[in-house]
Design an enzyme around this catalytic site. Structure first.
Site, PDB file in Angstrom:
ATOM      1  N   LYS A 144     -21.228  -4.956 -42.163  1.00  0.00           N
ATOM      2  CA  LYS A 144     -21.669  -3.773 -41.415  1.00  0.00           C
ATOM      3  C   LYS A 144     -21.594  -2.501 -42.259  1.00  0.00           C
ATOM      4  O   LYS A 144     -22.511  -1.697 -42.251  1.00  0.00           O
ATOM      5  CB  LYS A 144     -20.810  -3.562 -40.159  1.00  0.00           C
ATOM      6  CG  LYS A 144     -20.931  -4.649 -39.120  1.00  0.00           C
ATOM      7  CD  LYS A 144     -20.190  -4.254 -37.832  1.00  0.00           C
ATOM      8  CE  LYS A 144     -18.704  -4.036 -38.063  1.00  0.00           C
ATOM      9  NZ  LYS A 144     -17.983  -5.271 -38.448  1.00  0.00           N
TER      10      LYS A 144
ATOM     11  N   ARG B 114      -7.305  -3.876 -49.776  1.00  0.00           N
ATOM     12  CA  ARG B 114      -7.185  -3.365 -48.406  1.00  0.00           C
ATOM     13  C   ARG B 114      -6.050  -4.079 -47.701  1.00  0.00           C
ATOM     14  O   ARG B 114      -5.993  -5.314 -47.711  1.00  0.00           O
ATOM     15  CB  ARG B 114      -8.512  -3.594 -47.661  1.00  0.00           C
ATOM     16  CG  ARG B 114      -9.115  -2.293 -47.153  1.00  0.00           C
ATOM     17  CD  ARG B 114     -10.426  -2.552 -46.466  1.00  0.00           C
ATOM     18  NE  ARG B 114     -10.256  -3.029 -45.088  1.00  0.00           N
ATOM     19  CZ  ARG B 114     -11.239  -3.037 -44.203  1.00  0.00           C
ATOM     20  NH1 ARG B 114     -12.439  -2.613 -44.541  1.00  0.00           N
ATOM     21  NH2 ARG B 114     -11.022  -3.470 -42.988  1.00  0.00           N
TER      22      ARG B 114
ATOM     23  N   ARG C 184     -16.224  -1.276 -29.719  1.00  0.00           N
ATOM     24  CA  ARG C 184     -15.669  -2.612 -29.949  1.00  0.00           C
ATOM     25  C   ARG C 184     -15.050  -3.198 -28.684  1.00  0.00           C
ATOM     26  O   ARG C 184     -14.595  -4.357 -28.718  1.00  0.00           O
ATOM     27  CB  ARG C 184     -14.570  -2.527 -31.008  1.00  0.00           C
ATOM     28  CG  ARG C 184     -15.008  -2.797 -32.425  1.00  0.00           C
ATOM     29  CD  ARG C 184     -13.792  -2.649 -33.328  1.00  0.00           C
ATOM     30  NE  ARG C 184     -13.876  -3.463 -34.497  1.00  0.00           N
ATOM     31  CZ  ARG C 184     -14.078  -2.976 -35.735  1.00  0.00           C
ATOM     32  NH1 ARG C 184     -14.238  -1.685 -35.918  1.00  0.00           N
ATOM     33  NH2 ARG C 184     -14.110  -3.777 -36.755  1.00  0.00           N
TER      34      ARG C 184
ATOM     35  N   ARG D 276     -12.617  -9.587 -50.891  1.00  0.00           N
ATOM     36  CA  ARG D 276     -12.528  -8.124 -50.838  1.00  0.00           C
ATOM     37  C   ARG D 276     -11.074  -7.672 -50.939  1.00  0.00           C
ATOM     38  O   ARG D 276     -10.767  -6.675 -51.578  1.00  0.00           O
ATOM     39  CB  ARG D 276     -13.149  -7.609 -49.533  1.00  0.00           C
ATOM     40  CG  ARG D 276     -13.182  -6.086 -49.462  1.00  0.00           C
ATOM     41  CD  ARG D 276     -13.937  -5.575 -48.256  1.00  0.00           C
ATOM     42  NE  ARG D 276     -13.176  -5.737 -47.025  1.00  0.00           N
ATOM     43  CZ  ARG D 276     -13.647  -5.452 -45.813  1.00  0.00           C
ATOM     44  NH1 ARG D 276     -14.887  -5.023 -45.670  1.00  0.00           N
ATOM     45  NH2 ARG D 276     -12.899  -5.612 -44.748  1.00  0.00           N
TER      46      ARG D 276
ATOM     47  N   ARG E 276      -7.900 -10.585 -36.999  1.00  0.00           N
ATOM     48  CA  ARG E 276      -9.071  -9.729 -36.754  1.00  0.00           C
ATOM     49  C   ARG E 276     -10.228 -10.544 -36.188  1.00  0.00           C
ATOM     50  O   ARG E 276     -10.957 -10.066 -35.310  1.00  0.00           O
ATOM     51  CB  ARG E 276      -9.485  -9.019 -38.044  1.00  0.00           C
ATOM     52  CG  ARG E 276      -8.560  -7.831 -38.356  1.00  0.00           C
ATOM     53  CD  ARG E 276      -8.544  -7.480 -39.832  1.00  0.00           C
ATOM     54  NE  ARG E 276      -9.822  -7.040 -40.334  1.00  0.00           N
ATOM     55  CZ  ARG E 276     -10.183  -7.133 -41.627  1.00  0.00           C
ATOM     56  NH1 ARG E 276      -9.354  -7.660 -42.499  1.00  0.00           N
ATOM     57  NH2 ARG E 276     -11.347  -6.688 -42.010  1.00  0.00           N
TER      58      ARG E 276
END
Ligand code: ADP
Length: 207
Positions: free
Chosen positions: A14, A134, A89, A128, A145
């Site tokens: 996204k 992160r 969300r 990632r 998640r």
């Protein structure tokens, strides 16, 4: 004028696609995740409030998120359109967004869903996490998640489909390919409107 929401599970791409579409459509991309992370990095009051939710892969409480988005959408650069990445969300956030837009005499025009299967998503997020460090891209948090997305956000697909706003696009493949699919999905919506316009005009004339 483009008021667009990007939906899709963590890792679907996204953020990448929001930035590319924003440049193309000349509207700001607004990522709630980016705003939260910037606040965490800057040690702001908001950052201190939300940090533990981000680190656990849980959603920030709706009251906090809604207030933040309300502020952001009130900025002048969002007056003529925006791409929302990561909001809404929850069904409560859908209601809030409807209210914010209604107050401004506006409404949502497009909801684009980017899809990808869970294995691919986990693979991308683990990569990632290694590349960017992160704090929520560790395997346990990634799985949480995904679970939270399935429980709280996946139902929004149906909500927007029922409003006739939803287009789903396959998120697998090269970045540019996915962008092309998203643009094609937007153009498809425009085409349908063009088809309907003359008929509406005729109806108006014939009374
Ligand atoms: P991703 O989609 O890759 O999980 P984001 O950058 O969109 O990542 O979001 C990261 C985190 O920020 C989420 O896990 C959540 O804690 C918080 N967050 C972002 N958007 C929202 C939202 N609309 N409601 C609640 N929490 C949010």
């Amino acid at each position: 004028m483009t008021r667009l929401v990007l939906l899709g599970p963590p890792g679907a791409g996204k953020g990448t696609q929001a930035a590319l579409l924003a440049a193309r459509l000349q509207v700001p991309a607004i990522s709630t995740g980016d705003i939260f992370r910037a606040n965490v990095a800057g040690r702001t009051e908001l950052g201190l409030t939300v940090e533990r939710y981000l680190d656990a892969g849980e959603y920030v409480p709706d009251s906090v998120t809604n207030a933040m988005v309300r502020d952001r959408l009130a900025q002048p650069d969002a007056a003529d359109g925006f791409i929302l990445d990561g909001y809404p969300r929850t069904t409560e956030q859908v209601r809030e967004l409807d209210g914010m837009l209604a107050e401004a005499g506006a409404q949502l025009e497009h909801v684009l869903e980017i899809t990808a299967d869970t294995d691919e998503l986990v693979r991308r997020l683990v990569a990632r996490g290694r590349a960017q460090g992160r704090s929520d891209d560790t395997e346990d948090v990634i799985r949480n998640r995904q679970r939270v997305y399935a429980e709280q956000t996946a139902p929004l697909v149906q909500v927007y489909a029922e409003r006739g706003l939803l287009r789903s696009v396959d998120g697998l493949g090269e970045v540019a390919e996915v962008t092309a699919r998203l643009v094609a999905a937007l153009e498809h919506v425009v085409d349908l409107r063009e088809v309907q316009l003359p008929r509406t005009a005729q109806d108006a004339v014939s009374g």
